[in-house]
Scaffold this active site. Structure first.
Site, PDB file in Angstrom:
ATOM      1  N   ARG A  25      -8.933 -39.892   1.363  1.00  0.00           N
ATOM      2  CA  ARG A  25      -7.967 -40.211   0.708  1.00  0.00           C
ATOM      3  C   ARG A  25      -7.780 -39.179  -0.204  1.00  0.00           C
ATOM      4  NH1 ARG A  25     -10.707 -39.082  -3.205  1.00  0.00           N
ATOM      5  NH2 ARG A  25      -9.083 -40.378  -4.525  1.00  0.00           N
ATOM      6  N   GLY A  26      -6.860 -39.368  -1.313  1.00  0.00           N
ATOM      7  CA  GLY A  26      -6.579 -38.502  -2.202  1.00  0.00           C
ATOM      8  C   GLY A  26      -5.236 -37.466  -1.678  1.00  0.00           C
ATOM      9  N   ALA A  27      -4.309 -37.339  -2.539  1.00  0.00           N
ATOM     10  CA  ALA A  27      -2.734 -36.898  -1.825  1.00  0.00           C
ATOM     11  C   ALA A  27      -3.098 -35.454  -1.335  1.00  0.00           C
ATOM     12  CB  ALA A  27      -1.874 -36.563  -2.832  1.00  0.00           C
ATOM     13  N   ARG A  65       0.348 -44.062   4.814  1.00  0.00           N
ATOM     14  CA  ARG A  65       0.390 -44.274   3.473  1.00  0.00           C
ATOM     15  C   ARG A  65       1.928 -44.052   2.878  1.00  0.00           C
ATOM     16  NH1 ARG A  65      -4.934 -43.470  -0.009  1.00  0.00           N
ATOM     17  NH2 ARG A  65      -3.792 -45.140  -1.180  1.00  0.00           N
ATOM     18  N   GLN A  86     -12.885 -45.584  -7.131  1.00  0.00           N
ATOM     19  CA  GLN A  86     -12.923 -44.053  -6.565  1.00  0.00           C
ATOM     20  C   GLN A  86     -13.813 -43.250  -7.746  1.00  0.00           C
ATOM     21  OE1 GLN A  86     -10.103 -45.849  -6.364  1.00  0.00           O
ATOM     22  NE2 GLN A  86      -9.220 -45.201  -4.543  1.00  0.00           N
ATOM     23  N   ASP A  95      -0.370 -38.021  -7.288  1.00  0.00           N
ATOM     24  CA  ASP A  95       0.082 -38.325  -5.846  1.00  0.00           C
ATOM     25  C   ASP A  95       1.735 -37.950  -5.589  1.00  0.00           C
ATOM     26  OD1 ASP A  95      -2.270 -40.398  -6.272  1.00  0.00           O
ATOM     27  OD2 ASP A  95      -1.928 -40.143  -4.183  1.00  0.00           O
TER      28      ASP A  95
END
Ligand code: MRU
Length: 348
Positions: free
Chosen positions: A46-48, A89, A195, A236
């Site tokens: 995860r994370g852009a 996503r 997170q 993001d």
């Protein structure tokens, strides 16, 4: 020291399953692109920037394992794989930015199946390597905003665990720490997926950077007591209008920072800047209601059938943003004016 969040290893993709942190360091690996897509959907990755890199690796995996020699069939197979990743996503623009890069190689390819396989693997590795490099430059550019003695609040995880390495917001914190500035970090827990509590605390501890944890609803109080001197978050998507789309709760932190005259800094690569989308067109991911009903899928904390609202991101308007720090430019308030100016673009 620093972790390898995701990497390409001889025809395999290997990643740290961030769902298992901070208690277990579990590395997963696969040769199948679908497993990478599922890892993005489940938030193992995860994370852009990290999901952009993962998607590029996923397309490279699909290409590498393709058995066939007709280029047109190969291209249409790959475009289906690209479309599979684009549905994982909706909010982080880095995913679409990385997919656009590989898609243009596919569409414009003239040559054999093997040549295209080779180019896609090389492009994915390049996206990965560039991300680490870019994050280090963001860190250097952000240094001037961090003073000796600062207590820096950060929300969610915009660190090595959200990128190919080093991190964006945590990259600035890392750069300040390694330049000898004595700083401390306050991490918000970041409900519902935690997170901040699970990843930011783990990552900073690993590097010996002092960190304290608060719950999300403590932000106003700690600011009002003068316990925070800067806020730095990742993003993001940053729109040309200066709106910052980031983890749910970022907007609340920004409003509170503004109320207490605390600089609110956003650290993000240029690949996070979206030149096309207008604020009312941004798709905010709505996730499974059980993420809110349960803590980490284990403890039910409410009535099992209660209706839930679970947006994964929010939108911070430009007037609350003190500066946007990228790898090759820093844009200060008013970002709605200065961002288009710096990019030589005008708002439609
Ligand atoms: O849902 P997540 O964990 O993917 O959300 C991540 C964030 O909101 C980060 O702050 C953002 O992607 C920046 S990461 C450098």
């Amino acid at each position: 020291m620093e972790v390898k969040t995701i990497e390409w290893l001889d025809g395999k993709v290997r990643w740290l399953n961030t769902l298992m942190l901070p208690h277990e360091e579990v590395y997963e690996e696969t040769t199948h692109f679908e497993r990478v897509a599922i890892a993005i959907e489940r938030l193992e990755i995860r994370g852009a920037p990290a999901i952009g890199v993962a998607a590029a690796f996923g397309v490279a995996l699909a290409a590498s394992n393709y058995r066939g020699s007709n280029v047109d069939d190969f291209k249409s197979f790959l475009l289906n794989v690209v479309s599979r990743f684009s549905r994982t996503r909706p909010t982080a623009v880095n995913l679409f930015w990385a997919l656009d890069r590989v898609k243009s190689l596919i569409v414009n390819h003239v040559g054999s199946v093997d040549e295209l396989k080779d180019r896609l693997v090389k492009e994915a590795i390049k996206i990965y390597e560039e991300d680490i490099e870019v994050n280090k430059r963001i860190g250097v550019n952000g240094l001037k905003y961090i003073d000796d003695g600062d207590v820096i609040l950060t929300h969610c995880n915009a660190g090595a665990l959200a990128t190919a390495g080093y991190g964006t917001a945590l990259g600035v914190i890392r750069a300040a720490w390694h330049s000898g500035k004595r700083i401390e970090v306050i991490a918000t827990e970041t409900r519902p997926i935690l997170q901040g509590a699970r990843l930011t605390v783990w990552e900073l501890r690993k590097e010996g950077i002092p960190v304290k944890l608060i719950t999300d609803n403590m932000v106003g109080y700690v600011m009002s007591r003068g316990l925070v001197s800067k806020v730095i978050v990742g993003a993001d998507r940053v729109l040309l209008s200066g709106h910052v789309i980031n983890k749910i709760g970022t907007y609340t932190v920004a409003v509170l920072a503004f109320r207490h005259s605390i600089p609110f800094l956003v650290a993000a690569p240029k690949s996070t800047i979206d030149l096309r989308t207008k604020v009312d067109e941004v798709v905010i991911e709505e996730r499974n209601p059980d993420e809110v009903r349960y803590v980490l899928g284990k403890t039910l904390i409410t009535l099992p059938d209660v209706e839930v609202i679970n947006p994964s991101f929010d939108i911070t308007p430009p007037e609350l943003v003190s500066a946007v720090i990228t790898e090759d430019m820093v844009v200060e308030r008013p970002v709605d004016i200065n961002l288009p100016k710096a990019l030589n673009m005008s708002l439609r």
